[in-house]
Design a protein around this motif. Structure first.
Motif, mmCIF file in Angstrom:
data_model
loop_
_atom_site.group_PDB
_atom_site.id
_atom_site.type_symbol
_atom_site.label_atom_id
_atom_site.label_comp_id
_atom_site.label_asym_id
_atom_site.label_seq_id
_atom_site.Cartn_x
_atom_site.Cartn_y
_atom_site.Cartn_z
ATOM 1 N N CYS A 1 3.971 5.155 -12.266
ATOM 2 C CA CYS A 1 3.186 5.045 -11.033
ATOM 3 C C CYS A 1 2.389 3.753 -10.972
ATOM 4 O O CYS A 1 1.883 3.392 -9.921
ATOM 5 N N ALA A 2 2.240 3.066 -12.106
ATOM 6 C CA ALA A 2 1.483 1.818 -12.105
ATOM 7 C C ALA A 2 2.262 0.733 -11.382
ATOM 8 O O ALA A 2 3.491 0.720 -11.390
ATOM 9 N N ASP A 3 1.555 -0.168 -10.750
ATOM 10 C CA ASP A 3 2.187 -1.286 -10.070
ATOM 11 C C ASP A 3 2.855 -2.206 -11.078
ATOM 12 O O ASP A 3 2.370 -2.411 -12.184
ATOM 13 N N GLY B 1 0.785 -1.233 0.000
ATOM 14 C CA GLY B 1 0.000 0.000 0.000
ATOM 15 C C GLY B 1 0.810 1.273 0.000
ATOM 16 O O GLY B 1 0.252 2.361 0.161
ATOM 17 N N THR B 2 2.109 1.167 -0.223
ATOM 18 C CA THR B 2 2.980 2.343 -0.225
ATOM 19 C C THR B 2 2.956 3.015 -1.595
ATOM 20 O O THR B 2 2.940 2.336 -2.625
ATOM 21 N N GLY B 3 2.947 4.333 -1.606
ATOM 22 C CA GLY B 3 2.962 5.080 -2.856
ATOM 23 C C GLY B 3 4.260 4.899 -3.623
ATOM 24 O O GLY B 3 5.267 4.448 -3.080
ATOM 25 N N HIS B 4 4.222 5.280 -4.889
ATOM 26 C CA HIS B 4 5.357 5.062 -5.799
ATOM 27 C C HIS B 4 6.650 5.689 -5.275
ATOM 28 O O HIS B 4 7.675 5.014 -5.159
ATOM 29 N N GLU B 5 6.619 6.969 -4.951
ATOM 30 C CA GLU B 5 7.841 7.651 -4.533
ATOM 31 C C GLU B 5 8.350 7.131 -3.195
ATOM 32 O O GLU B 5 9.560 6.933 -3.007
#
Length: 255
Positions: free
Chosen positions: A139-141, A65-69
Motif C-alpha cells: 500500500c505504500a507509494d 491521490g488514488t488508493g492502491h487498489e
C-alpha cells in the motif's frame, strides 16, 4: 541505482554505429509505430513495452491521490485500452517518444474515467493486462516524496525503470557467462550505491589486481552505456532522438 558517472562520456559514443536506419526499425516502439496495425510483431512489441513501463503509470495515478487498489485497476484498464485501440495519431505531437505519448494518453484516460466508474468500464468486456508485479506492490507509494508533482514522479519513475531494465539485462549477461559475483561487485562501483566498498577491497575479494579491476569496470561501464542507449532506443521513434532523450532522463534524475 542510476549510473551518473558515465553520463559525460556517453555522448562521446557515436549512436549511429548502433542505430542505423535498418537496425533501428527493429526496436520495440519503432515496430509498433511502423506497423500501425495488428501484426503479431507490433502487438508483441507493444505488450513488452506495457509490461516494462507500467510502474511510471501506476506511480502517476497514486500521486494523483488514488488508493492502491483503484490505482491497480486504473493501470490495468489503461494498458488494456491502449492494446485494444492502438490509436497512435497523437504520437507526432509528442515527438515520437513513448514516455510523452503514454503520459498524455494516461491523462486523457483518467479524465474519461472520472466520468464513469471503473467497474462500468470493466463491464464492457475489457480484458486486463496481466501485470503480475502489481499484486506484489504494498500500500505504500513507490515514490514517497510528497514535494514532487505527479508529472515529475512519472518521469523520475520512468527514468529509474529504464535504468533498472538496463541493469537487469546486464546482470543476465554476466550470469550467463558465469560472472554473477563479478557483476554484483562491479555494480557497487556505480555512483549512488550506498555503502560501497573501495576498489582495493573489491579487487582483493575477487583476487584481482587493482589495474585488472579498473579494466573490468571499464568494460562493465562501456557495456552499460551501450545497453542504456539501446533501451532508450526502444522508446523513441527516431534514432536521432536517443541522445536528447538520454539528456532529458539524466536531468530528471539529477533534479
Amino acid at each position: 541505482m542510476p549510473a551518473d558517472d558515465p553520463v559525460t562520456s556517453q555522448t562521446a559514443v557515436d549512436p549511429s554505429a548502433r542505430y542505423g536506419n535498418v537496425a533501428f526499425t527493429t526496436t520495440h516502439w519503432s515496430v509498433v509505430l511502423h506497423a500501425q496495425g495488428q501484426s503479431p510483431a507490433a502487438q508483441g512489441a507493444l505488450e513488452k513495452l506495457c509490461h516494462t513501463y507500467w510502474r511510471p503509470v501506476y506511480s502517476f495515478i497514486r500521486r494523483e491521490g488514488t488508493g492502491h487498489e483503484d490505482a491497480q485497476d486504473l493501470t490495468q484498464g489503461f494498458f488494456a485500452l491502449l492494446l485494444q485501440r492502438r490509436n497512435f495519431d497523437d504520437v507526432r505531437k509528442e515527438k515520437g517518444r513513448l514516455r510523452s505519448y503514454l503520459l498524455t494518453s494516461l491523462k486523457h484516460f483518467l479524465v474519461s474515467q472520472h466520468r464513469r466508474a471503473v467497474t462500468a468500464k470493466r463491464g464492457k468486456g475489457q480484458q486486463p493486462v496481466p501485470l503480475e508485479e502489481l499484486a506484489a506492490i504494498g500500500c505504500a507509494d513507490i515514490e514517497p516524496a510528497a514535494h514532487l508533482s505527479a508529472d515529475r514522479i512519472y518521469e523520475r519513475r520512468w527514468a529509474l525503470t529504464l535504468m533498472e531494465q538496463v541493469l537487469r539485462r546486464l546482470r543476465d549477461e554476466y550470469v550467463m557467462a558465469g560472472n554473477a559475483e563479478l557483476f554484483d561487485l562491479l555494480k557497487q562501483l556505480l555512483p549512488d550505491e550506498p555503502g560501497a566498498p573501495s576498489r582495493a577491497e573489491i579487487a582483493a575479494q575477487l583476487g584481482m589486481t587493482e589495474n585488472a579491476l579498473r579494466q573490468a569496470f571499464h568494460r562493465f561501464r562501456h557495456h552499460y552505456q551501450a545497453l542504456l542507449r539501446e533501451e532508450i532506443a526502444h522508446t523513441v521513434a527516431l534514432a536521432s532522438d536517443v541522445e536528447d532523450e538520454l539528456r532529458h532522463l539524466i536531468a530528471v534524475l539529477r533534479a
